[in-house]
Design a protein around this motif. Structure first.
Motif, mmCIF file in Angstrom:
data_model
loop_
_atom_site.group_PDB
_atom_site.id
_atom_site.type_symbol
_atom_site.label_atom_id
_atom_site.label_comp_id
_atom_site.label_asym_id
_atom_site.label_seq_id
_atom_site.Cartn_x
_atom_site.Cartn_y
_atom_site.Cartn_z
ATOM 1 N N ALA A 210 1.478 -8.909 4.691
ATOM 2 C CA ALA A 210 0.485 -8.238 5.521
ATOM 3 C C ALA A 210 0.144 -9.154 6.683
ATOM 4 C CB ALA A 210 -0.768 -7.930 4.718
ATOM 5 N N ASP A 211 0.131 -8.602 7.876
ATOM 6 C CA ASP A 211 -0.273 -9.347 9.070
ATOM 7 C C ASP A 211 -1.707 -8.940 9.364
ATOM 8 O OD1 ASP A 211 -0.725 -10.511 11.507
ATOM 9 O OD2 ASP A 211 0.886 -9.461 12.547
ATOM 10 N N PRO B 83 0.799 -1.227 0.000
ATOM 11 C CA PRO B 83 0.000 0.000 0.000
ATOM 12 C C PRO B 83 0.837 1.285 0.000
ATOM 13 C CG PRO B 83 -0.059 -1.016 2.156
ATOM 14 C CD PRO B 83 0.648 -1.975 1.243
ATOM 15 N N PHE B 84 2.127 1.207 0.304
ATOM 16 C CA PHE B 84 2.972 2.404 0.328
ATOM 17 C C PHE B 84 3.833 2.518 -0.920
ATOM 18 C CE2 PHE B 84 2.329 1.172 4.820
ATOM 19 C CZ PHE B 84 1.589 2.262 5.222
ATOM 20 N N ASN B 85 3.560 1.714 -1.935
ATOM 21 C CA ASN B 85 4.349 1.685 -3.159
ATOM 22 C C ASN B 85 4.552 3.079 -3.748
ATOM 23 O OD1 ASN B 85 5.682 0.276 -5.361
ATOM 24 N ND2 ASN B 85 3.938 0.912 -6.593
ATOM 25 N N GLY B 86 5.802 3.385 -4.084
ATOM 26 C CA GLY B 86 6.117 4.658 -4.710
ATOM 27 C C GLY B 86 6.463 5.771 -3.742
ATOM 28 N N ALA C 60 -6.091 4.729 2.915
ATOM 29 C CA ALA C 60 -5.579 4.779 1.544
ATOM 30 C C ALA C 60 -6.510 4.014 0.610
ATOM 31 C CB ALA C 60 -4.182 4.178 1.486
ATOM 32 N N PRO C 61 -6.723 4.527 -0.600
ATOM 33 C CA PRO C 61 -7.571 3.799 -1.540
ATOM 34 C C PRO C 61 -6.890 2.511 -1.988
ATOM 35 C CG PRO C 61 -6.536 5.663 -2.608
ATOM 36 C CD PRO C 61 -6.193 5.758 -1.147
ATOM 37 N N GLY C 62 -7.666 1.546 -2.334
ATOM 38 C CA GLY C 62 -7.103 0.289 -2.823
ATOM 39 C C GLY C 62 -7.695 -0.895 -2.093
ATOM 40 N N PRO C 63 -7.261 -2.075 -2.472
ATOM 41 C CA PRO C 63 -7.828 -3.290 -1.883
ATOM 42 C C PRO C 63 -7.147 -3.676 -0.578
ATOM 43 C CG PRO C 63 -6.272 -3.864 -3.581
ATOM 44 C CD PRO C 63 -6.350 -2.352 -3.550
ATOM 45 N N TRP C 64 -6.667 -2.709 0.191
ATOM 46 C CA TRP C 64 -5.916 -3.001 1.404
ATOM 47 C C TRP C 64 -6.827 -3.052 2.608
ATOM 48 C CZ3 TRP C 64 -1.698 -4.426 -0.704
ATOM 49 C CH2 TRP C 64 -1.223 -3.779 -1.830
ATOM 50 N N ASN C 65 -6.538 -3.971 3.490
ATOM 51 C CA ASN C 65 -7.259 -4.086 4.746
ATOM 52 C C ASN C 65 -6.664 -3.037 5.690
ATOM 53 O OD1 ASN C 65 -8.175 -4.739 7.286
ATOM 54 N ND2 ASN C 65 -7.635 -6.893 7.167
ATOM 55 N N PRO C 66 -7.408 -2.001 6.089
ATOM 56 C CA PRO C 66 -6.840 -0.956 6.926
ATOM 57 C C PRO C 66 -6.432 -1.439 8.316
ATOM 58 C CG PRO C 66 -9.178 -0.596 6.606
ATOM 59 C CD PRO C 66 -8.791 -1.757 5.739
ATOM 60 N N PHE D 92 10.317 -2.025 8.403
ATOM 61 C CA PHE D 92 9.303 -1.310 9.174
ATOM 62 C C PHE D 92 7.954 -1.938 8.889
ATOM 63 C CE2 PHE D 92 9.097 0.888 5.134
ATOM 64 C CZ PHE D 92 7.762 1.222 4.980
ATOM 65 N N ARG D 93 7.004 -1.673 9.765
ATOM 66 C CA ARG D 93 5.630 -2.118 9.589
ATOM 67 C C ARG D 93 4.732 -0.892 9.657
ATOM 68 N NH1 ARG D 93 4.293 -7.054 13.430
ATOM 69 N NH2 ARG D 93 2.347 -6.654 12.392
ATOM 70 N N GLY D 94 3.710 -0.872 8.844
ATOM 71 C CA GLY D 94 2.806 0.260 8.862
ATOM 72 C C GLY D 94 1.419 -0.120 8.406
ATOM 73 N N ARG D 95 0.484 0.741 8.718
ATOM 74 C CA ARG D 95 -0.905 0.583 8.281
ATOM 75 C C ARG D 95 -1.207 1.676 7.269
ATOM 76 N NH1 ARG D 95 -2.968 -0.675 14.129
ATOM 77 N NH2 ARG D 95 -3.110 -2.915 13.958
#
Length: 97
Positions: free
Chosen positions: A91-92, A33-36, A60-66, A53-56
Motif C-alpha cells: 500500500a502506498d 482489499p480486493f482479495n477474492g 470497502a469495509p475493513g482496516p484499509w486506508n481509503p 495494477f494499483r487501485g483504491r
C-alpha cells in the motif's frame, strides 16, 4: 434483446472462469482489499497480462486506508485456470499534493 444479454453474460462468465476469450481473461486477485475479486484484463500479443495494477478500495469495509493506493503484481499460478493471479504487493500511503 434477451439473446444479446444472455450472450454477453455468457461471455463474462467464461472470462471470470479463467477462459481466454477474444484475448481477454479474468485473473483472480489475492490479498489486500480486493482479495477474492477477479480483474478482467487484455493479454499482450505474447499472451501475458499487464504486469500489475494499483487501485483504491473506496469505501470497502475493513482496516484499509481509503486514501492509499494498493499495488498488485501479476504472478504465474499454473494451478489456476488463467495461469496467473494478481498478488498483493503493498500500500502506498503517501499523499500527493
Amino acid at each position: 434483446m434477451g439473446d444479446e444479454n444472455s450472450d454477453h453474460l455468457a461471455l463474462i462468465h467464461r472470462r471470470l472462469a479463467g477462459e481466454i476469450v477474444n484475448n481477454t481473461v479474468g485473473i483472480k486477485i489475492v490479498g489486500g482489499p480486493f482479495n477474492g475479486r477477479t480483474k478482467i484484463v487484455e493479454l499482450s500479443q505474447a499472451g501475458l497480462p499487464p504486469a500489475g495494477f494499483r487501485g483504491r478500495p473506496g469505501r470497502a469495509p475493513g482496516p484499509w486506508n481509503p486514501a492509499a493506493k494498493h499495488t498488485y503484481l501479476a504472478v504465474r499460478a499454473p494451478d489456476t485456470s488463467a495461469g496467473w493471479i494478481y498478488e498483493y504487493a503493498e500500500a502506498d500511503t503517501t499523499t500527493e499534493g
